[in-house]
Design an enzyme around this catalytic site. Structure first.
Site, PDB file in Angstrom:
ATOM      1  N   PRO A  72      -4.633  -9.836   2.750  1.00 49.05           N
ATOM      2  CA  PRO A  72      -3.758 -10.952   2.406  1.00 49.05           C
ATOM      3  C   PRO A  72      -2.309 -10.778   2.859  1.00 49.05           C
ATOM      4  O   PRO A  72      -1.752  -9.682   2.772  1.00 49.05           O
ATOM      5  CB  PRO A  72      -3.829 -11.013   0.871  1.00 49.05           C
ATOM      6  N   ASN A  73      -1.787 -11.883   3.346  1.00 46.29           N
ATOM      7  CA  ASN A  73      -0.382 -12.015   3.772  1.00 46.29           C
ATOM      8  C   ASN A  73      -0.071 -11.324   5.094  1.00 46.29           C
ATOM      9  O   ASN A  73       1.026 -11.483   5.624  1.00 46.29           O
ATOM     10  CB  ASN A  73       0.579 -11.516   2.676  1.00 46.29           C
ATOM     11  N   ARG A 114       7.266 -12.095   7.768  1.00 48.53           N
ATOM     12  CA  ARG A 114       7.210 -11.676   6.361  1.00 48.53           C
ATOM     13  C   ARG A 114       8.049 -10.408   6.153  1.00 48.53           C
ATOM     14  O   ARG A 114       7.766  -9.358   6.728  1.00 48.53           O
ATOM     15  CB  ARG A 114       5.753 -11.360   6.010  1.00 48.53           C
ATOM     16  N   TYR A 165       8.401  -4.781   6.964  1.00 50.48           N
ATOM     17  CA  TYR A 165       7.232  -4.713   7.844  1.00 50.48           C
ATOM     18  C   TYR A 165       7.564  -4.829   9.337  1.00 50.48           C
ATOM     19  O   TYR A 165       6.668  -4.746  10.165  1.00 50.48           O
ATOM     20  CB  TYR A 165       6.226  -5.805   7.449  1.00 50.48           C
ATOM     21  N   ASN A 189      -6.522  -2.381   6.402  1.00 51.42           N
ATOM     22  CA  ASN A 189      -5.273  -2.614   5.674  1.00 51.42           C
ATOM     23  C   ASN A 189      -5.560  -3.768   4.722  1.00 51.42           C
ATOM     24  O   ASN A 189      -5.560  -4.936   5.122  1.00 51.42           O
ATOM     25  CB  ASN A 189      -4.117  -2.970   6.613  1.00 51.42           C
ATOM     26  N   ALA A 196      -2.221  -6.117  -0.592  1.00 51.86           N
ATOM     27  CA  ALA A 196      -2.069  -5.881  -2.030  1.00 51.86           C
ATOM     28  C   ALA A 196      -3.402  -5.622  -2.735  1.00 51.86           C
ATOM     29  O   ALA A 196      -3.420  -5.020  -3.819  1.00 51.86           O
ATOM     30  CB  ALA A 196      -1.354  -7.060  -2.672  1.00 51.86           C
ATOM     31  N   HIS A 253      -4.266  -2.166  -4.135  1.00 60.27           N
ATOM     32  CA  HIS A 253      -3.791  -1.677  -5.431  1.00 60.27           C
ATOM     33  C   HIS A 253      -4.532  -2.303  -6.606  1.00 60.27           C
ATOM     34  O   HIS A 253      -4.264  -1.953  -7.756  1.00 60.27           O
ATOM     35  CB  HIS A 253      -2.288  -1.968  -5.566  1.00 60.27           C
ATOM     36  N   ASP A 255     -15.732  -0.841  -3.868  1.00 60.41           N
ATOM     37  CA  ASP A 255     -17.194  -0.771  -3.942  1.00 60.41           C
ATOM     38  C   ASP A 255     -17.839  -1.207  -2.631  1.00 60.41           C
ATOM     39  O   ASP A 255     -18.865  -0.653  -2.217  1.00 60.41           O
ATOM     40  CB  ASP A 255     -17.710  -1.655  -5.081  1.00 60.41           C
ATOM     41  N   GLU A 262      -7.924   3.951   5.735  1.00 60.38           N
ATOM     42  CA  GLU A 262      -6.987   3.038   5.072  1.00 60.38           C
ATOM     43  C   GLU A 262      -5.636   3.114   5.784  1.00 60.38           C
ATOM     44  O   GLU A 262      -5.123   4.211   6.019  1.00 60.38           O
ATOM     45  CB  GLU A 262      -6.840   3.478   3.608  1.00 60.38           C
ATOM     46  N   HIS A 284      -1.582   1.439   6.105  1.00 63.57           N
ATOM     47  CA  HIS A 284      -0.489   0.581   5.634  1.00 63.57           C
ATOM     48  C   HIS A 284       0.659   0.694   6.611  1.00 63.57           C
ATOM     49  O   HIS A 284       1.002   1.796   7.049  1.00 63.57           O
ATOM     50  CB  HIS A 284      -0.035   0.994   4.234  1.00 63.57           C
ATOM     51  N   LEU A 285       1.242  -0.451   6.916  1.00 62.87           N
ATOM     52  CA  LEU A 285       2.402  -0.459   7.808  1.00 62.87           C
ATOM     53  C   LEU A 285       3.562   0.300   7.176  1.00 62.87           C
ATOM     54  O   LEU A 285       4.239   1.095   7.826  1.00 62.87           O
ATOM     55  CB  LEU A 285       2.824  -1.909   8.080  1.00 62.87           C
ATOM     56  N   SER A 286       3.787   0.030   5.892  1.00 60.96           N
ATOM     57  CA  SER A 286       4.894   0.659   5.178  1.00 60.96           C
ATOM     58  C   SER A 286       4.393   1.918   4.472  1.00 60.96           C
ATOM     59  O   SER A 286       3.183   2.101   4.288  1.00 60.96           O
ATOM     60  CB  SER A 286       5.467  -0.321   4.147  1.00 60.96           C
ATOM     61  N   ARG A 319       7.609   3.204  -2.075  1.00 55.16           N
ATOM     62  CA  ARG A 319       7.960   1.866  -2.569  1.00 55.16           C
ATOM     63  C   ARG A 319       7.738   1.784  -4.088  1.00 55.16           C
ATOM     64  O   ARG A 319       7.748   2.802  -4.771  1.00 55.16           O
ATOM     65  CB  ARG A 319       7.154   0.822  -1.783  1.00 55.16           C
ATOM     66  N   ARG A 326       2.584   0.265  -6.064  1.00 52.47           N
ATOM     67  CA  ARG A 326       1.966   0.414  -4.730  1.00 52.47           C
ATOM     68  C   ARG A 326       1.479   1.842  -4.489  1.00 52.47           C
ATOM     69  O   ARG A 326       0.865   2.125  -3.467  1.00 52.47           O
ATOM     70  CB  ARG A 326       2.953   0.018  -3.637  1.00 52.47           C
TER      71      ARG A 326
END
Ligand code: DQA
Length: 146
Positions: free
Chosen positions: A9-10, A17, A22, A73, A76, A79, A86, A97, A99-101, A106, A110
């Site tokens: 999402p996002n 954004r 990001y 990725n 949200a 988290h 699952d 996994e 993540h850009l950040s 943070r 997160r």
């Protein structure tokens, strides 16, 4: 070898954004770079993005049929989503996994990742390059060289 790069999402809004978090890299930049990076190593890379938890779960299930590994990725949902966790354990495909950040630098909410427990590993804080590291990690693992 075929890998699926999944963005949650996002992440369709990358580029506009919160660029201070990001950067200005777009989702297309990320996906194009993954496809090109894979192609240079003879790896077929497919990409998928959705804002919906169910669609992400369906994509993970579908990957079982024709993919050897997943770069994920989950935004949200990382988290919050036991369902995504699952799904990853259910298909038994090696999943990295991303993540850009740097989620650990943070907000405290997160720092928790449900995916970390079922992923091969986690790469966070390297922007677009993290996806390419993930492709390399999966490639080496699947080729039995790490
Ligand atoms: C993110 C980090 C998440 O905490 C956030 O909700 C995102 C993006 C990242 O790539 O840094 O949507 O996964």
């Amino acid at each position: 070898m075929k890998l699926l790069v999944i963005n949650g999402p996002n992440l369709n809004l990358l580029g506009t954004r919160q660029p201070e978090v990001y950067g200005t890299t777009t989702l297309k930049d990320v996906e194009d770079a993954c496809v090109a990076h894979g192609a240079a190593a003879g790896i077929d890379v497919a990409c998928f993005q959705s804002n919906s938890e169910g669609a992400l779960i369906d994509a993970i299930h579908a990957a079982k049929a024709d993919c050897d590994g997943i770069v994920l990725n989950a935004g949200a949902y990382t988290h919050t989503s036991i369902a995504l966790m699952d799904a990853v354990s259910s298909v038994e495909l090696p999943t990295v996994e991303v993540h850009l950040s740097n989620i650990h630098a943070r907000e405290p909410f997160r720092h928790k990742s449900y995916l970390a427990a079922v992923a091969v590993g986690q790469i966070a804080g390297f922007g677009l390059q993290g996806y390419l590291f993930a492709i390399d990690a999966l490639s080496q693992r699947l080729n039995g060289s790490s």
